[in-house]
Design a protein around this motif. Structure first.
Motif, PDB file in Angstrom:
ATOM      1  N   VAL A 185       0.850  -1.185   0.000  1.00  0.00           N
ATOM      2  CA  VAL A 185       0.000   0.000   0.000  1.00  0.00           C
ATOM      3  C   VAL A 185       0.885   1.233   0.000  1.00  0.00           C
ATOM      4  CG1 VAL A 185      -1.818   1.256   1.211  1.00  0.00           C
ATOM      5  CG2 VAL A 185      -1.778  -1.242   1.294  1.00  0.00           C
ATOM      6  N   GLY A 186       0.721   2.115  -0.989  1.00  0.00           N
ATOM      7  CA  GLY A 186       1.540   3.314  -1.110  1.00  0.00           C
ATOM      8  C   GLY A 186       1.221   4.359  -0.069  1.00  0.00           C
ATOM      9  N   SER A 187       2.013   5.410  -0.055  1.00  0.00           N
ATOM     10  CA  SER A 187       1.879   6.480   0.919  1.00  0.00           C
ATOM     11  C   SER A 187       0.589   7.274   0.702  1.00  0.00           C
ATOM     12  CB  SER A 187       3.073   7.428   0.820  1.00  0.00           C
ATOM     13  OG  SER A 187       4.291   6.719   1.027  1.00  0.00           O
ATOM     14  N   GLY A 188       0.012   7.777   1.808  1.00  0.00           N
ATOM     15  CA  GLY A 188      -1.141   8.663   1.736  1.00  0.00           C
ATOM     16  C   GLY A 188      -2.434   8.012   1.335  1.00  0.00           C
ATOM     17  N   VAL A 189      -2.492   6.694   1.331  1.00  0.00           N
ATOM     18  CA  VAL A 189      -3.725   5.990   0.968  1.00  0.00           C
ATOM     19  C   VAL A 189      -4.742   6.117   2.100  1.00  0.00           C
ATOM     20  CG1 VAL A 189      -4.717   3.705   0.467  1.00  0.00           C
ATOM     21  CG2 VAL A 189      -2.535   4.394  -0.556  1.00  0.00           C
ATOM     22  N   VAL A 190      -6.044   6.230   1.731  1.00  0.00           N
ATOM     23  CA  VAL A 190      -7.134   6.249   2.704  1.00  0.00           C
ATOM     24  C   VAL A 190      -8.056   5.076   2.397  1.00  0.00           C
ATOM     25  CG1 VAL A 190      -9.084   7.539   3.642  1.00  0.00           C
ATOM     26  CG2 VAL A 190      -7.014   8.751   2.935  1.00  0.00           C
ATOM     27  N   VAL A 191      -8.231   4.175   3.390  1.00  0.00           N
ATOM     28  CA  VAL A 191      -9.064   2.990   3.210  1.00  0.00           C
ATOM     29  C   VAL A 191     -10.208   3.059   4.199  1.00  0.00           C
ATOM     30  CG1 VAL A 191      -9.125   0.457   3.233  1.00  0.00           C
ATOM     31  CG2 VAL A 191      -7.045   1.653   2.501  1.00  0.00           C
ATOM     32  N   GLY A 192     -11.472   2.994   3.687  1.00  0.00           N
ATOM     33  CA  GLY A 192     -12.646   3.073   4.547  1.00  0.00           C
ATOM     34  C   GLY A 192     -12.862   1.835   5.380  1.00  0.00           C
ATOM     35  N   SER A 193     -13.854   1.915   6.277  1.00  0.00           N
ATOM     36  CA  SER A 193     -14.157   0.821   7.197  1.00  0.00           C
ATOM     37  C   SER A 193     -14.727  -0.386   6.454  1.00  0.00           C
ATOM     38  CB  SER A 193     -15.170   1.299   8.241  1.00  0.00           C
ATOM     39  OG  SER A 193     -14.651   2.412   8.954  1.00  0.00           O
ATOM     40  N   GLY A 194     -14.417  -1.592   6.989  1.00  0.00           N
ATOM     41  CA  GLY A 194     -15.004  -2.815   6.456  1.00  0.00           C
ATOM     42  C   GLY A 194     -14.477  -3.257   5.125  1.00  0.00           C
ATOM     43  N   VAL A 195     -13.387  -2.692   4.657  1.00  0.00           N
ATOM     44  CA  VAL A 195     -12.802  -3.076   3.368  1.00  0.00           C
ATOM     45  C   VAL A 195     -12.105  -4.429   3.494  1.00  0.00           C
ATOM     46  CG1 VAL A 195     -11.037  -2.465   1.646  1.00  0.00           C
ATOM     47  CG2 VAL A 195     -12.523  -0.691   2.620  1.00  0.00           C
ATOM     48  N   VAL A 196     -12.206  -5.248   2.436  1.00  0.00           N
ATOM     49  CA  VAL A 196     -11.501  -6.527   2.373  1.00  0.00           C
ATOM     50  C   VAL A 196     -10.565  -6.491   1.169  1.00  0.00           C
ATOM     51  CG1 VAL A 196     -11.705  -9.036   2.131  1.00  0.00           C
ATOM     52  CG2 VAL A 196     -13.425  -7.748   3.414  1.00  0.00           C
ATOM     53  N   VAL A 197      -9.248  -6.685   1.421  1.00  0.00           N
ATOM     54  CA  VAL A 197      -8.233  -6.639   0.362  1.00  0.00           C
ATOM     55  C   VAL A 197      -7.556  -8.004   0.285  1.00  0.00           C
ATOM     56  CG1 VAL A 197      -6.139  -5.497  -0.480  1.00  0.00           C
ATOM     57  CG2 VAL A 197      -7.862  -4.187   0.791  1.00  0.00           C
ATOM     58  N   GLY A 198      -7.562  -8.619  -0.918  1.00  0.00           N
ATOM     59  CA  GLY A 198      -6.968  -9.934  -1.100  1.00  0.00           C
ATOM     60  C   GLY A 198      -5.449  -9.915  -1.084  1.00  0.00           C
ATOM     61  N   SER A 199      -4.879 -11.096  -1.097  1.00  0.00           N
ATOM     62  CA  SER A 199      -3.420 -11.241  -1.049  1.00  0.00           C
ATOM     63  C   SER A 199      -2.758 -10.735  -2.335  1.00  0.00           C
ATOM     64  CB  SER A 199      -3.070 -12.719  -0.859  1.00  0.00           C
ATOM     65  OG  SER A 199      -3.638 -13.214   0.349  1.00  0.00           O
ATOM     66  N   GLY A 200      -1.543 -10.178  -2.175  1.00  0.00           N
ATOM     67  CA  GLY A 200      -0.752  -9.771  -3.323  1.00  0.00           C
ATOM     68  C   GLY A 200      -1.228  -8.528  -4.033  1.00  0.00           C
ATOM     69  N   VAL A 201      -2.141  -7.787  -3.427  1.00  0.00           N
ATOM     70  CA  VAL A 201      -2.646  -6.552  -4.029  1.00  0.00           C
ATOM     71  C   VAL A 201      -1.592  -5.458  -3.938  1.00  0.00           C
ATOM     72  CG1 VAL A 201      -4.391  -4.726  -3.813  1.00  0.00           C
ATOM     73  CG2 VAL A 201      -5.052  -7.136  -3.570  1.00  0.00           C
ATOM     74  N   VAL A 202      -1.531  -4.597  -4.964  1.00  0.00           N
ATOM     75  CA  VAL A 202      -0.646  -3.431  -4.970  1.00  0.00           C
ATOM     76  C   VAL A 202      -1.512  -2.179  -5.114  1.00  0.00           C
ATOM     77  CG1 VAL A 202       1.257  -2.236  -6.109  1.00  0.00           C
ATOM     78  CG2 VAL A 202       1.244  -4.741  -5.990  1.00  0.00           C
ATOM     79  N   VAL A 203      -1.432  -1.272  -4.125  1.00  0.00           N
ATOM     80  CA  VAL A 203      -2.218  -0.046  -4.131  1.00  0.00           C
ATOM     81  C   VAL A 203      -1.260   1.135  -4.183  1.00  0.00           C
ATOM     82  CG1 VAL A 203      -3.936   1.347  -2.914  1.00  0.00           C
ATOM     83  CG2 VAL A 203      -4.030  -1.159  -2.774  1.00  0.00           C
ATOM     84  N   GLY A 258     -10.138  -8.195  -4.866  1.00  0.00           N
ATOM     85  CA  GLY A 258      -9.636  -9.554  -5.002  1.00  0.00           C
ATOM     86  C   GLY A 258      -8.121  -9.644  -5.001  1.00  0.00           C
ATOM     87  N   SER A 259      -7.639 -10.870  -4.971  1.00  0.00           N
ATOM     88  CA  SER A 259      -6.197 -11.113  -4.932  1.00  0.00           C
ATOM     89  C   SER A 259      -5.506 -10.649  -6.210  1.00  0.00           C
ATOM     90  CB  SER A 259      -5.941 -12.606  -4.739  1.00  0.00           C
ATOM     91  OG  SER A 259      -6.542 -13.064  -3.536  1.00  0.00           O
ATOM     92  N   GLY A 260      -4.277 -10.132  -6.046  1.00  0.00           N
ATOM     93  CA  GLY A 260      -3.456  -9.779  -7.201  1.00  0.00           C
ATOM     94  C   GLY A 260      -3.885  -8.537  -7.940  1.00  0.00           C
ATOM     95  N   VAL A 261      -4.813  -7.772  -7.395  1.00  0.00           N
ATOM     96  CA  VAL A 261      -5.253  -6.529  -8.042  1.00  0.00           C
ATOM     97  C   VAL A 261      -4.154  -5.486  -7.957  1.00  0.00           C
ATOM     98  CG1 VAL A 261      -6.908  -4.613  -7.891  1.00  0.00           C
ATOM     99  CG2 VAL A 261      -7.688  -6.973  -7.615  1.00  0.00           C
ATOM    100  N   VAL A 262      -4.024  -4.664  -9.019  1.00  0.00           N
ATOM    101  CA  VAL A 262      -3.079  -3.549  -9.043  1.00  0.00           C
ATOM    102  C   VAL A 262      -3.880  -2.261  -9.223  1.00  0.00           C
ATOM    103  CG1 VAL A 262      -1.107  -2.483 -10.192  1.00  0.00           C
ATOM    104  CG2 VAL A 262      -1.257  -4.977 -10.033  1.00  0.00           C
TER     105      VAL A 262
END
Length: 501
Positions: free
Chosen positions: A150-168, A181-185
């Motif tokens: 997860v990059g700098s300055g990211v804002v993630v709301g409540s109840g979010v589900v992020v799969g494995s290997g994701v790049v934000v 889902g998994s592997g999302v960019v």
């Protein structure tokens, strides 16, 4: 009774039963029943809550506040000024930057790296090996899989589900309740609305905006700078080019390819396997069937329906409210007016212009460079040759064949099953009966009436205002003068002003 080993000059306040091994010159407040491992370094002014367990070899910076019941694995490094809520579990080898706030009940997996100034809400689960950039804000109840970046300055709301290997990427904003889902960019600066569902392996470009309630299937690729409206459904394997705009409530089928700079209106439906070229514009409320291919630079008006398997050439313009049947082929550079209806299986050549309000029957073939006037009706199964001009308000019956280079005047009526040869000129206001055959190179004057079943030979000239009865035969090369009347079943007689009965 306390069992404490301290260095020279240490000042330590400990509860009953604590076991503490601290460095020289440290001032520590340790809660009742805490266990601090050997070799740990605890900074000046730290406060450790009751019942905490700190692993061996940990390094905790100055000014840290740790709530009660926290469990910290071995080899953890915690920066200065960190605040950790009660009941948190931190795996081994975690690195936490300065000024981080970790909510109560969070679980942080082994080997996680958290940048400075991060704020993590209560009940969050962060998978092993994740990397979270500085200044990130994560809402309560978020679940993040292993190996996420997860990059700098990211804002993630409540109840979010992020799969494995994701790049934000940096600066991304993710609304509450989003499922990734998994592997999302996800590229930098993307804004994802609340309740969005993103399938595995999706790639979302930098600067994109994805509205609330959007559902994106697996393997989708969304280019940079796109805007996807709220409630949109995007099927698996879709490719959306850079700078595209997808309207609110749209449905995009699986395997669709959308070129760069496309604008899709609100409430549109795009079928599976469609190809939409770069720079196209699809109007509000349009429906595009499965397997359609739309060339670059096409403009499709609002409320149009394009059938499955159609091919629309580059640079075409389709007016508002048109209906194009399944399996049609529309050539490049064509213009189809507003409110037209084109039947299934029609083939329209390149450079054709079809006026507003026309109806073209199923299975027709319209040649390249033709011009069909406004309000015309072309029957099913007709063949119109290349370079023809059909005037406004004409009616061409089903199964007719109009040769190449013909000119049919405004307001003419051509009966069912007629055959008009190549190079013919039919004047304005003429009526040609059903089953007639007009030879190549004939000229029929304005206002003529040709009865049903007549045969006019090649090279004939019929003057203006003539009336030719049903079943008549006009020979090759004959000339019928203006104002003549030829009776039913009679051979033609040449001349001007003659009446044949």
């Amino acid at each position: 009774m306390s069992d404490v080993g301290v260095g020279v000059g240490d000042v330590v306040g400990v509860g009953f039963g604590d076991v503490v091994d601290v460095g020289v010159g440290v001032v520590v407040g340790v809660g009742f029943g805490d266990v601090v491992g050997s070799g740990d370094v605890v900074g000046f002014g730290d406060v450790v809550g009751d019942g905490d367990v700190v692993g061996f070899g940990d390094v905790v910076g100055s000014g840290v506040v740790v709530g009660s019941g926290v469990v910290v694995g071995s080899g953890v490094v915690v920066g200065s000024g960190v605040v950790v809520g009660s009941g948190v579990v931190v795996g081994s080898g975690v690195v936490v930057g300065s000024g981080v706030v970790v909510g109560s009940g969070d679980v942080v997996g082994s080997g996680v790296v958290v940048g400075s100034g991060v704020v993590v809400g209560s009940g969050v689960v962060v998978g092993s090996g994740d990397v979270v950039g500085s200044g990130v804000v994560v809402g309560s109840g978020v679940v993040v899989g292993s190996g996420v970046v997860v990059g700098s300055g990211v804002v993630v709301g409540s109840g979010v589900v992020v799969g494995s290997g994701v790049v934000v990427g940096s600066g991304v904003v993710v609304g509450s309740g989003v499922v990734v889902g998994s592997g999302v960019v996800v590229g930098s600066g993307v804004v994802v609305g609340s309740g969005v569902v993103v399938g595995s392996g999706v790639v979302v470009g930098s600067g994109d905006a994805v509205g609330s309630g959007v559902v994106v299937g697996s393997g989708v690729v969304v280019g940079s700078g796109d805007a996807v409206g709220s409630g949109v459904v995007v099927g698996s394997g879709v490719v959306v080019g850079s700078g595209d705009v997808v309207g609110v409530g749209d449905v995009v089928g699986s395997g669709v390819v959308v070129g760069s700079g496309v604008v899709v209106g609100v409430g549109d439906v795009v079928g599976s396997g469609d190809v939409v070229g770069s720079g196209d514009v699809v109007g509000v409320g349009d429906v595009v069937g499965s397997g359609v291919v739309v060339g670059s630079g096409v403009v499709v008006g609002s409320g149009d329906v394009v059938g499955s398997g159609d091919v629309v050439g580059s640079g075409d313009v389709v007016g508002s409210g048109d209906v194009v049947g399944s399996g049609d082929v529309v050539g490049s550079g064509d213009v189809v007016g507003s409110g037209d209806v084109v039947g299934s299986g029609v083939v329209v050549g390149s450079g054709v212009v079809v006026g507003s309000g026309d109806v073209v029957g199923s299975g027709d073939v319209v040649g390249s460079g033709d011009v069909v006037g406004s309000g015309d009706v072309v029957g099913s199964g007709d063949v119109v040759g290349s370079g023809d001009v059909v005037g406004s308000g004409d009616v061409v019956g089903s199964g007719d064949v109009v040769g190449s280079g013909d000119v049919v005047g405004s307001g003419d009526v051509v009966g069912v099953g007629d055959v008009v040869g190549s190079g013919d000129v039919v004047g304005s206001g003429d009526v040609v009966g059903s089953g007639d055959v007009v030879g190549s190179g004939d000229v029929v004057g304005s206002g003529d009436v040709v009865g049903s079943g007549d045969v006019v030979g090649s090279g004939d000239v019929v003057g203006s205002g003539d009336v030719v009865g049903s079943g008549d035969v006009v020979g090759v090369g004959d000339v019928v003068g203006s104002g003549d009347v030829v009776g039913s079943g009679s051979p033609a007689i040449s001349g001007s002003g003659c009446i044949t009965t």
